[in-house]
Design a protein around this motif. Structure first.
Motif, PDB file in Angstrom:
ATOM      1  N   PRO A 116       0.812  -1.230   0.000  1.00  0.00           N
ATOM      2  CA  PRO A 116       0.000   0.000   0.000  1.00  0.00           C
ATOM      3  C   PRO A 116       0.841   1.274   0.000  1.00  0.00           C
ATOM      4  O   PRO A 116       0.457   2.274  -0.617  1.00  0.00           O
ATOM      5  CB  PRO A 116      -0.807  -0.126   1.302  1.00  0.00           C
ATOM      6  CG  PRO A 116      -0.848  -1.576   1.598  1.00  0.00           C
ATOM      7  CD  PRO A 116       0.475  -2.098   1.153  1.00  0.00           C
ATOM      8  N   ARG A 117       1.974   1.266   0.677  1.00  0.00           N
ATOM      9  CA  ARG A 117       2.818   2.458   0.722  1.00  0.00           C
ATOM     10  C   ARG A 117       3.415   2.761  -0.649  1.00  0.00           C
ATOM     11  O   ARG A 117       3.527   3.930  -1.040  1.00  0.00           O
ATOM     12  CB  ARG A 117       3.916   2.275   1.773  1.00  0.00           C
ATOM     13  CG  ARG A 117       3.399   2.400   3.213  1.00  0.00           C
ATOM     14  CD  ARG A 117       4.499   2.181   4.226  1.00  0.00           C
ATOM     15  NE  ARG A 117       4.100   2.593   5.572  1.00  0.00           N
ATOM     16  CZ  ARG A 117       3.503   1.805   6.456  1.00  0.00           C
ATOM     17  NH1 ARG A 117       3.239   0.537   6.139  1.00  0.00           N
ATOM     18  NH2 ARG A 117       3.161   2.260   7.649  1.00  0.00           N
ATOM     19  N   PHE A 118       3.830   1.734  -1.367  1.00  0.00           N
ATOM     20  CA  PHE A 118       4.360   1.961  -2.712  1.00  0.00           C
ATOM     21  C   PHE A 118       3.262   2.447  -3.653  1.00  0.00           C
ATOM     22  O   PHE A 118       3.489   3.328  -4.488  1.00  0.00           O
ATOM     23  CB  PHE A 118       5.006   0.679  -3.244  1.00  0.00           C
ATOM     24  CG  PHE A 118       6.400   0.451  -2.735  1.00  0.00           C
ATOM     25  CD1 PHE A 118       7.493   1.010  -3.379  1.00  0.00           C
ATOM     26  CD2 PHE A 118       6.626  -0.301  -1.592  1.00  0.00           C
ATOM     27  CE1 PHE A 118       8.790   0.819  -2.905  1.00  0.00           C
ATOM     28  CE2 PHE A 118       7.911  -0.503  -1.105  1.00  0.00           C
ATOM     29  CZ  PHE A 118       9.000   0.058  -1.763  1.00  0.00           C
ATOM     30  N   ARG A 119       2.060   1.902  -3.507  1.00  0.00           N
ATOM     31  CA  ARG A 119       0.953   2.341  -4.363  1.00  0.00           C
ATOM     32  C   ARG A 119       0.574   3.793  -4.060  1.00  0.00           C
ATOM     33  O   ARG A 119       0.333   4.590  -4.975  1.00  0.00           O
ATOM     34  CB  ARG A 119      -0.250   1.417  -4.169  1.00  0.00           C
ATOM     35  CG  ARG A 119      -0.052   0.023  -4.762  1.00  0.00           C
ATOM     36  CD  ARG A 119      -1.330  -0.800  -4.690  1.00  0.00           C
ATOM     37  NE  ARG A 119      -1.182  -2.094  -5.363  1.00  0.00           N
ATOM     38  CZ  ARG A 119      -1.238  -3.269  -4.752  1.00  0.00           C
ATOM     39  NH1 ARG A 119      -1.470  -3.338  -3.453  1.00  0.00           N
ATOM     40  NH2 ARG A 119      -1.093  -4.382  -5.440  1.00  0.00           N
ATOM     41  N   THR A 120       0.519   4.140  -2.784  1.00  0.00           N
ATOM     42  CA  THR A 120       0.178   5.512  -2.399  1.00  0.00           C
ATOM     43  C   THR A 120       1.209   6.501  -2.929  1.00  0.00           C
ATOM     44  O   THR A 120       0.860   7.601  -3.379  1.00  0.00           O
ATOM     45  CB  THR A 120       0.091   5.631  -0.861  1.00  0.00           C
ATOM     46  OG1 THR A 120      -0.952   4.765  -0.385  1.00  0.00           O
ATOM     47  CG2 THR A 120      -0.212   7.061  -0.448  1.00  0.00           C
ATOM     48  N   ALA A 121       2.480   6.100  -2.898  1.00  0.00           N
ATOM     49  CA  ALA A 121       3.547   6.972  -3.384  1.00  0.00           C
ATOM     50  C   ALA A 121       3.678   6.951  -4.902  1.00  0.00           C
ATOM     51  O   ALA A 121       4.424   7.758  -5.475  1.00  0.00           O
ATOM     52  CB  ALA A 121       4.876   6.557  -2.749  1.00  0.00           C
ATOM     53  N   VAL A 125       4.539   0.575  -8.906  1.00  0.00           N
ATOM     54  CA  VAL A 125       3.185   0.029  -8.797  1.00  0.00           C
ATOM     55  C   VAL A 125       3.030  -1.228  -9.646  1.00  0.00           C
ATOM     56  O   VAL A 125       2.415  -2.215  -9.210  1.00  0.00           O
ATOM     57  CB  VAL A 125       2.145   1.095  -9.199  1.00  0.00           C
ATOM     58  CG1 VAL A 125       0.741   0.495  -9.195  1.00  0.00           C
ATOM     59  CG2 VAL A 125       2.211   2.289  -8.247  1.00  0.00           C
ATOM     60  N   GLU A 126       3.575  -1.226 -10.847  1.00  0.00           N
ATOM     61  CA  GLU A 126       3.468  -2.400 -11.713  1.00  0.00           C
ATOM     62  C   GLU A 126       4.157  -3.610 -11.077  1.00  0.00           C
ATOM     63  O   GLU A 126       3.627  -4.727 -11.112  1.00  0.00           O
ATOM     64  CB  GLU A 126       4.083  -2.105 -13.081  1.00  0.00           C
ATOM     65  CG  GLU A 126       3.923  -3.245 -14.085  1.00  0.00           C
ATOM     66  CD  GLU A 126       4.465  -2.897 -15.451  1.00  0.00           C
ATOM     67  OE1 GLU A 126       4.514  -3.804 -16.312  1.00  0.00           O
ATOM     68  OE2 GLU A 126       4.848  -1.735 -15.677  1.00  0.00           O
ATOM     69  N   LEU A 127       5.333  -3.376 -10.496  1.00  0.00           N
ATOM     70  CA  LEU A 127       6.050  -4.462  -9.823  1.00  0.00           C
ATOM     71  C   LEU A 127       5.238  -4.985  -8.645  1.00  0.00           C
ATOM     72  O   LEU A 127       5.095  -6.204  -8.463  1.00  0.00           O
ATOM     73  CB  LEU A 127       7.414  -3.976  -9.343  1.00  0.00           C
ATOM     74  CG  LEU A 127       8.213  -4.949  -8.467  1.00  0.00           C
ATOM     75  CD1 LEU A 127       8.519  -6.238  -9.226  1.00  0.00           C
ATOM     76  CD2 LEU A 127       9.504  -4.304  -7.965  1.00  0.00           C
ATOM     77  N   PRO A 175      12.926 -15.673  -8.885  1.00  0.00           N
ATOM     78  CA  PRO A 175      12.977 -14.264  -9.312  1.00  0.00           C
ATOM     79  C   PRO A 175      12.103 -13.351  -8.464  1.00  0.00           C
ATOM     80  O   PRO A 175      12.433 -12.165  -8.282  1.00  0.00           O
ATOM     81  CB  PRO A 175      12.482 -14.309 -10.768  1.00  0.00           C
ATOM     82  CG  PRO A 175      11.726 -15.586 -10.888  1.00  0.00           C
ATOM     83  CD  PRO A 175      12.368 -16.548  -9.939  1.00  0.00           C
ATOM     84  N   HIS A 176      11.012 -13.868  -7.940  1.00  0.00           N
ATOM     85  CA  HIS A 176      10.124 -13.074  -7.079  1.00  0.00           C
ATOM     86  C   HIS A 176      10.886 -12.537  -5.868  1.00  0.00           C
ATOM     87  O   HIS A 176      10.896 -11.329  -5.602  1.00  0.00           O
ATOM     88  CB  HIS A 176       8.954 -13.955  -6.622  1.00  0.00           C
ATOM     89  CG  HIS A 176       8.013 -13.294  -5.663  1.00  0.00           C
ATOM     90  ND1 HIS A 176       6.801 -12.762  -6.063  1.00  0.00           N
ATOM     91  CD2 HIS A 176       8.095 -13.084  -4.318  1.00  0.00           C
ATOM     92  CE1 HIS A 176       6.179 -12.248  -5.010  1.00  0.00           C
ATOM     93  NE2 HIS A 176       6.939 -12.445  -3.940  1.00  0.00           N
ATOM     94  N   ALA A 177      11.542 -13.426  -5.141  1.00  0.00           N
ATOM     95  CA  ALA A 177      12.279 -13.011  -3.946  1.00  0.00           C
ATOM     96  C   ALA A 177      13.469 -12.124  -4.309  1.00  0.00           C
ATOM     97  O   ALA A 177      13.759 -11.141  -3.604  1.00  0.00           O
ATOM     98  CB  ALA A 177      12.747 -14.238  -3.166  1.00  0.00           C
ATOM     99  N   ALA A 178      14.149 -12.456  -5.399  1.00  0.00           N
ATOM    100  CA  ALA A 178      15.317 -11.663  -5.797  1.00  0.00           C
ATOM    101  C   ALA A 178      14.913 -10.241  -6.159  1.00  0.00           C
ATOM    102  O   ALA A 178      15.608  -9.272  -5.804  1.00  0.00           O
ATOM    103  CB  ALA A 178      16.013 -12.332  -6.980  1.00  0.00           C
ATOM    104  N   ARG A 179      13.788 -10.079  -6.851  1.00  0.00           N
ATOM    105  CA  ARG A 179      13.341  -8.746  -7.238  1.00  0.00           C
ATOM    106  C   ARG A 179      12.934  -7.930  -6.005  1.00  0.00           C
ATOM    107  O   ARG A 179      13.185  -6.723  -5.936  1.00  0.00           O
ATOM    108  CB  ARG A 179      12.174  -8.855  -8.216  1.00  0.00           C
ATOM    109  CG  ARG A 179      11.867  -7.553  -8.956  1.00  0.00           C
ATOM    110  CD  ARG A 179      13.019  -7.145  -9.861  1.00  0.00           C
ATOM    111  NE  ARG A 179      13.240  -8.101 -10.915  1.00  0.00           N
ATOM    112  CZ  ARG A 179      12.620  -8.061 -12.106  1.00  0.00           C
ATOM    113  NH1 ARG A 179      11.735  -7.094 -12.363  1.00  0.00           N
ATOM    114  NH2 ARG A 179      12.895  -8.954 -13.033  1.00  0.00           N
ATOM    115  N   THR A 182      16.253  -6.838  -4.153  1.00  0.00           N
ATOM    116  CA  THR A 182      17.124  -5.864  -4.809  1.00  0.00           C
ATOM    117  C   THR A 182      16.414  -4.588  -5.233  1.00  0.00           C
ATOM    118  O   THR A 182      17.038  -3.523  -5.277  1.00  0.00           O
ATOM    119  CB  THR A 182      17.789  -6.489  -6.052  1.00  0.00           C
ATOM    120  OG1 THR A 182      16.756  -6.952  -6.963  1.00  0.00           O
ATOM    121  CG2 THR A 182      18.682  -7.654  -5.674  1.00  0.00           C
ATOM    122  N   ASP A 183      15.122  -4.671  -5.552  1.00  0.00           N
ATOM    123  CA  ASP A 183      14.412  -3.497  -6.081  1.00  0.00           C
ATOM    124  C   ASP A 183      13.447  -2.873  -5.080  1.00  0.00           C
ATOM    125  O   ASP A 183      13.405  -1.648  -4.937  1.00  0.00           O
ATOM    126  CB  ASP A 183      13.626  -3.874  -7.350  1.00  0.00           C
ATOM    127  CG  ASP A 183      14.529  -4.192  -8.523  1.00  0.00           C
ATOM    128  OD1 ASP A 183      15.764  -4.129  -8.353  1.00  0.00           O
ATOM    129  OD2 ASP A 183      14.008  -4.525  -9.598  1.00  0.00           O
TER     130      ASP A 183
END
Length: 244
Positions: A116-121, A125-127, A175-179, A182-183
């Motif tokens: 929610p914090r990433f979406r609000t900011a 959002v796509e990730l 890849p889910h956990a790695a992304r 790192t991101d």
């Protein structure tokens, strides 16, 4: 009467200020020392250092539990492929750790506190949307693994589907956990205040204790280590290339 020169006046003023400041400095020093003694005493009683684990560190070490279960899954797939007999309960217990600790705790934490914090900011959002869809897919895969594992000792349709499901789970979660590591996780601190950041860490710890008791992470890591022992993959040196 001796004249009071500017130099003497400055010397007197400096001495007065030093006398006033000294008790305050001593008090602060004494308080710091007393606080340090208190923290050391607390560490001796509880066995904890008092150094808080930050939210990203907490989530990343939980990914360590996930990755070790993936190694157990991979070992099981190899045994199925070579028709080596082993107790399928090892797969069931591995999937139960994924369900309880990853799907129902770790991922719920991300969905409540991070996404929610990433979406609000308006950041990543796509990730975040992709990660949340993968959470839903992961829960369904885990349910399938738990359902099929008990009948997988003999070759047949259940074993084939189980192996395919495990492979799908591994293929998605690496890849889910790695992304996330790192991101996503490194950017969290940029989105919240220092107070909110600390409050999140406390909330993570409280939820973990409520669900799994004291030292919940350590208990889960110990459960995974036991599965590794039973699967024959606990000795780390076996992964070291030999003669190269």
């Amino acid at each position: 009467m001796e004249a009071v020169t500017p130099a003497k006046r400055r010397l007197f003023l400096f001495g007065t200020l030093a006398a006033v400041a000294a008790p305050a400095v001593f008090t602060r020093r004494a308080f710091a020392e007393e606080k340090g003694i208190g923290e050391k005493l607390k560490e001796a009683v509880t066995g904890k250092t008092g150094k808080e684990v930050t939210p990203p560190e907490d989530l990343m070490r939980e990914h360590g539990v996930l990755d070790r279960v993936l190694l157990v899954y991979e070992a099981g797939v190899r045994k199925y492929a070579s028709n080596e007999d082993f107790d399928p309960a090892l797969i069931t217990r591995s999937a139960e750790i994924i369900r309880d600790f990853i799907n129902n705790y770790h991922e719920k934490t991300e969905e409540k506190h991070l996404f929610p914090r990433f979406r609000t900011a308006g950041k990543m959002v796509e990730l975040v949307d992709t990660l949340e869809r993968q959470h839903e897919a992961g829960r369904k895969l885990t349910e399938t693994i738990i359902r099929l594992a008990p009948t997988s000792r003999s070759s047949g349709a259940d074993r084939t589907r189980l192996v395919d499901t495990i492979q799908s789970f591994i293929t998605m979660y690496r890849p889910h956990a790695a992304r996330e590591d790192t991101d996503l996780f490194p950017k969290l601190k940029d989105l919240v205040s220092a107070h909110e950041y600390d409050a999140m860490a406390e909330d993570f710890e409280k939820t973990e204790h409520d669900l799994f008791g004291e030292d919940g992470f350590e208990k889960m890591a110990a459960r995974v280590a036991q599965l590794e022992q039973q699967m024959g993959i606990h000795e780390l040196n076996q992964y070291t290339p030999q003669g190269r």
